[in-house]
Motif scaffolding. Sequence first.
Motif, PDB file in Angstrom:
ATOM      1  N   ALA A 112       8.177   9.035  -2.322  1.00  0.00           N
ATOM      2  CA  ALA A 112       9.201   8.037  -1.976  1.00  0.00           C
ATOM      3  C   ALA A 112       9.604   8.153  -0.515  1.00  0.00           C
ATOM      4  O   ALA A 112       9.751   7.146   0.185  1.00  0.00           O
ATOM      5  CB  ALA A 112      10.427   8.223  -2.876  1.00  0.00           C
ATOM      6  N   LEU A 113       9.769   9.379  -0.014  1.00  0.00           N
ATOM      7  CA  LEU A 113      10.183   9.557   1.374  1.00  0.00           C
ATOM      8  C   LEU A 113       9.071   9.118   2.330  1.00  0.00           C
ATOM      9  O   LEU A 113       9.340   8.504   3.373  1.00  0.00           O
ATOM     10  CB  LEU A 113      10.557  11.019   1.623  1.00  0.00           C
ATOM     11  CG  LEU A 113      11.096  11.343   3.026  1.00  0.00           C
ATOM     12  CD1 LEU A 113      12.284  10.462   3.378  1.00  0.00           C
ATOM     13  CD2 LEU A 113      11.481  12.823   3.125  1.00  0.00           C
ATOM     14  N   ALA A 114       7.832   9.421   2.002  1.00  0.00           N
ATOM     15  CA  ALA A 114       6.723   8.975   2.844  1.00  0.00           C
ATOM     16  C   ALA A 114       6.701   7.442   2.937  1.00  0.00           C
ATOM     17  O   ALA A 114       6.470   6.875   4.016  1.00  0.00           O
ATOM     18  CB  ALA A 114       5.399   9.498   2.289  1.00  0.00           C
ATOM     19  N   HIS A 115       6.936   6.779   1.817  1.00  0.00           N
ATOM     20  CA  HIS A 115       6.956   5.312   1.840  1.00  0.00           C
ATOM     21  C   HIS A 115       8.111   4.806   2.703  1.00  0.00           C
ATOM     22  O   HIS A 115       7.927   3.879   3.521  1.00  0.00           O
ATOM     23  CB  HIS A 115       7.090   4.762   0.424  1.00  0.00           C
ATOM     24  CG  HIS A 115       7.235   3.269   0.384  1.00  0.00           C
ATOM     25  ND1 HIS A 115       6.193   2.410   0.648  1.00  0.00           N
ATOM     26  CD2 HIS A 115       8.324   2.483   0.150  1.00  0.00           C
ATOM     27  CE1 HIS A 115       6.615   1.161   0.562  1.00  0.00           C
ATOM     28  NE2 HIS A 115       7.914   1.177   0.261  1.00  0.00           N
ATOM     29  N   LEU A 116       9.304   5.402   2.551  1.00  0.00           N
ATOM     30  CA  LEU A 116      10.449   4.958   3.332  1.00  0.00           C
ATOM     31  C   LEU A 116      10.218   5.149   4.832  1.00  0.00           C
ATOM     32  O   LEU A 116      10.603   4.314   5.645  1.00  0.00           O
ATOM     33  CB  LEU A 116      11.700   5.733   2.896  1.00  0.00           C
ATOM     34  CG  LEU A 116      12.377   5.226   1.611  1.00  0.00           C
ATOM     35  CD1 LEU A 116      13.360   6.254   1.089  1.00  0.00           C
ATOM     36  CD2 LEU A 116      13.086   3.907   1.887  1.00  0.00           C
ATOM     37  N   LEU A 117       9.589   6.257   5.198  1.00  0.00           N
ATOM     38  CA  LEU A 117       9.341   6.519   6.607  1.00  0.00           C
ATOM     39  C   LEU A 117       8.376   5.495   7.219  1.00  0.00           C
ATOM     40  O   LEU A 117       8.424   5.227   8.419  1.00  0.00           O
ATOM     41  CB  LEU A 117       8.793   7.934   6.795  1.00  0.00           C
ATOM     42  CG  LEU A 117       9.830   9.053   6.651  1.00  0.00           C
ATOM     43  CD1 LEU A 117       9.145  10.407   6.503  1.00  0.00           C
ATOM     44  CD2 LEU A 117      10.786   9.066   7.845  1.00  0.00           C
ATOM     45  N   SER A 118       7.517   4.922   6.384  1.00  0.00           N
ATOM     46  CA  SER A 118       6.568   3.926   6.894  1.00  0.00           C
ATOM     47  C   SER A 118       7.076   2.492   6.717  1.00  0.00           C
ATOM     48  O   SER A 118       6.680   1.595   7.468  1.00  0.00           O
ATOM     49  CB  SER A 118       5.213   4.076   6.188  1.00  0.00           C
ATOM     50  OG  SER A 118       5.355   3.844   4.794  1.00  0.00           O
ATOM     51  N   ALA A 119       7.981   2.284   5.743  1.00  0.00           N
ATOM     52  CA  ALA A 119       8.427   0.916   5.447  1.00  0.00           C
ATOM     53  C   ALA A 119       9.829   0.615   5.974  1.00  0.00           C
ATOM     54  O   ALA A 119      10.188  -0.542   6.155  1.00  0.00           O
ATOM     55  CB  ALA A 119       8.401   0.679   3.933  1.00  0.00           C
ATOM     56  N   GLY A 120      10.633   1.651   6.235  1.00  0.00           N
ATOM     57  CA  GLY A 120      12.005   1.421   6.672  1.00  0.00           C
ATOM     58  C   GLY A 120      12.918   1.114   5.496  1.00  0.00           C
ATOM     59  O   GLY A 120      12.616   1.431   4.336  1.00  0.00           O
TER      60      GLY A 120
ATOM     61  N   MET B 129       0.845  -1.197   0.000  1.00  0.00           N
ATOM     62  CA  MET B 129       0.000   0.000   0.000  1.00  0.00           C
ATOM     63  C   MET B 129       0.878   1.243   0.000  1.00  0.00           C
ATOM     64  O   MET B 129       1.875   1.311   0.726  1.00  0.00           O
ATOM     65  CB  MET B 129      -0.902  -0.002   1.238  1.00  0.00           C
ATOM     66  CG  MET B 129      -1.887   1.152   1.259  1.00  0.00           C
ATOM     67  SD  MET B 129      -3.019   1.039   2.679  1.00  0.00           S
ATOM     68  CE  MET B 129      -1.886   1.392   4.027  1.00  0.00           C
ATOM     69  N   GLY B 130       0.579   2.195  -0.851  1.00  0.00           N
ATOM     70  CA  GLY B 130       1.361   3.410  -0.960  1.00  0.00           C
ATOM     71  C   GLY B 130       1.124   4.336   0.210  1.00  0.00           C
ATOM     72  O   GLY B 130       0.246   4.114   1.041  1.00  0.00           O
ATOM     73  N   PRO B 131       1.937   5.411   0.314  1.00  0.00           N
ATOM     74  CA  PRO B 131       1.787   6.354   1.418  1.00  0.00           C
ATOM     75  C   PRO B 131       0.478   7.104   1.327  1.00  0.00           C
ATOM     76  O   PRO B 131      -0.099   7.281   0.266  1.00  0.00           O
ATOM     77  CB  PRO B 131       2.988   7.295   1.234  1.00  0.00           C
ATOM     78  CG  PRO B 131       3.335   7.200  -0.214  1.00  0.00           C
ATOM     79  CD  PRO B 131       3.030   5.796  -0.612  1.00  0.00           C
ATOM     80  N   ARG B 132      -0.025   7.542   2.482  1.00  0.00           N
ATOM     81  CA  ARG B 132      -1.249   8.316   2.524  1.00  0.00           C
ATOM     82  C   ARG B 132      -1.038   9.671   1.874  1.00  0.00           C
ATOM     83  O   ARG B 132       0.035  10.260   1.944  1.00  0.00           O
ATOM     84  CB  ARG B 132      -1.708   8.494   3.975  1.00  0.00           C
ATOM     85  CG  ARG B 132      -2.181   7.215   4.627  1.00  0.00           C
ATOM     86  CD  ARG B 132      -2.661   7.449   6.052  1.00  0.00           C
ATOM     87  NE  ARG B 132      -1.581   7.867   6.934  1.00  0.00           N
ATOM     88  CZ  ARG B 132      -1.492   9.073   7.475  1.00  0.00           C
ATOM     89  NH1 ARG B 132      -2.418   9.992   7.199  1.00  0.00           N
ATOM     90  NH2 ARG B 132      -0.509   9.383   8.283  1.00  0.00           N
ATOM     91  N   THR B 133      -2.094  10.185   1.226  1.00  0.00           N
ATOM     92  CA  THR B 133      -2.015  11.480   0.542  1.00  0.00           C
ATOM     93  C   THR B 133      -1.600  12.581   1.495  1.00  0.00           C
ATOM     94  O   THR B 133      -0.777  13.434   1.176  1.00  0.00           O
ATOM     95  CB  THR B 133      -3.372  11.825  -0.093  1.00  0.00           C
ATOM     96  OG1 THR B 133      -3.714  10.796  -1.021  1.00  0.00           O
ATOM     97  CG2 THR B 133      -3.300  13.159  -0.805  1.00  0.00           C
ATOM     98  N   GLY B 134      -2.141  12.564   2.721  1.00  0.00           N
ATOM     99  CA  GLY B 134      -1.807  13.600   3.695  1.00  0.00           C
ATOM    100  C   GLY B 134      -0.334  13.614   4.029  1.00  0.00           C
ATOM    101  O   GLY B 134       0.261  14.679   4.205  1.00  0.00           O
ATOM    102  N   SER B 135       0.274  12.420   4.134  1.00  0.00           N
ATOM    103  CA  SER B 135       1.705  12.339   4.432  1.00  0.00           C
ATOM    104  C   SER B 135       2.530  12.963   3.316  1.00  0.00           C
ATOM    105  O   SER B 135       3.487  13.696   3.558  1.00  0.00           O
ATOM    106  CB  SER B 135       2.119  10.879   4.628  1.00  0.00           C
ATOM    107  OG  SER B 135       1.397  10.285   5.683  1.00  0.00           O
ATOM    108  N   THR B 136       2.153  12.664   2.086  1.00  0.00           N
ATOM    109  CA  THR B 136       2.882  13.214   0.942  1.00  0.00           C
ATOM    110  C   THR B 136       2.755  14.726   0.900  1.00  0.00           C
ATOM    111  O   THR B 136       3.742  15.449   0.676  1.00  0.00           O
ATOM    112  CB  THR B 136       2.332  12.602  -0.366  1.00  0.00           C
ATOM    113  OG1 THR B 136       2.493  11.186  -0.317  1.00  0.00           O
ATOM    114  CG2 THR B 136       3.080  13.152  -1.571  1.00  0.00           C
TER     115      THR B 136
END
Length: 285
Positions: free
Chosen positions: A23-31, A1-8
């Motif tokens: 990409a950064l939002a995904h990394l912050l949630s996935a490590g 699942m991709g990052p939330r719109t609000g996070s981006t």
Amino acid sequence: MGPRTGSTELLQQLNLKEYEATALAHLLSAGRTTAPDISEATGIPQARVYGVLDSLADYGFIKVIPGRPKQYQPKSPAEILERAKENRRQRYEDYCTEVEDLREAFIEEFGPLYERADEDVTPTAELFHVVDVGTPSETETRQLYRNATDEVFVITNSFAYFDDVEPAVNGALENGVDVSILFLDPRTLPQEKAAVQADVVDRLEAEFPAIDYRFSEERLPWRGTFVDPSMAYDSGKAIFLVEETDVPDHRRQAAITENGSFVAGMLRYFDLIWEYESLEARPSS
């Protein structure tokens, strides 16, 4: 699942492009993960994802872990915010350097044109112009500190805006500029303002020992900042406002002048209060 719109959208407030924020939002949630995994999870095209990650690494927001394949790990949110501030600071300093490199040619090109036009249009210089009190006046005050070459003088009730001008004050001190502050006697201030003044004075004593300050024994008719006065009346600039206790600051305007005679008069007034009507030590209540 991709990052939330609000996070981006939140990350884009750090001046990141959409793919960079995604990409950064995904990394912050996935490590820690790889570029192909980021591409698959976020929809960023594989042809773009490596360039996006290289940009995030250049910003200092992520770490690149060598290997086959490379892996990418985000910095902590607090580290990202600090690095974002440092990046903006560095861009500003680089811009200032570029402007200074331009100074000689700029003044040589436009200085004579401006002076000739000013002589043709008006025989006398404007004594004052005004700006709103708040962000505009604080911007002008910071500029005074940055442009000062010898001395800065401040008359203030509590110096409540010190946080907003502190970097400029520190820069002036580092450039060898003398700073003198005349506070209002805290016994004449409302309790809230007296407390603010006490906090500021404590910070000056602890962090800025080079700054001289005293406390006026009487109420003062105006407050403001002026720099580089000359008894030859040929230099100096000031921003100030007269005391109007019934008018809130957000509804007021501050006057700015570069008239050397007026600024010299401000220095005479400051020196008289400093020498004869002020106290070195903080008055006790």
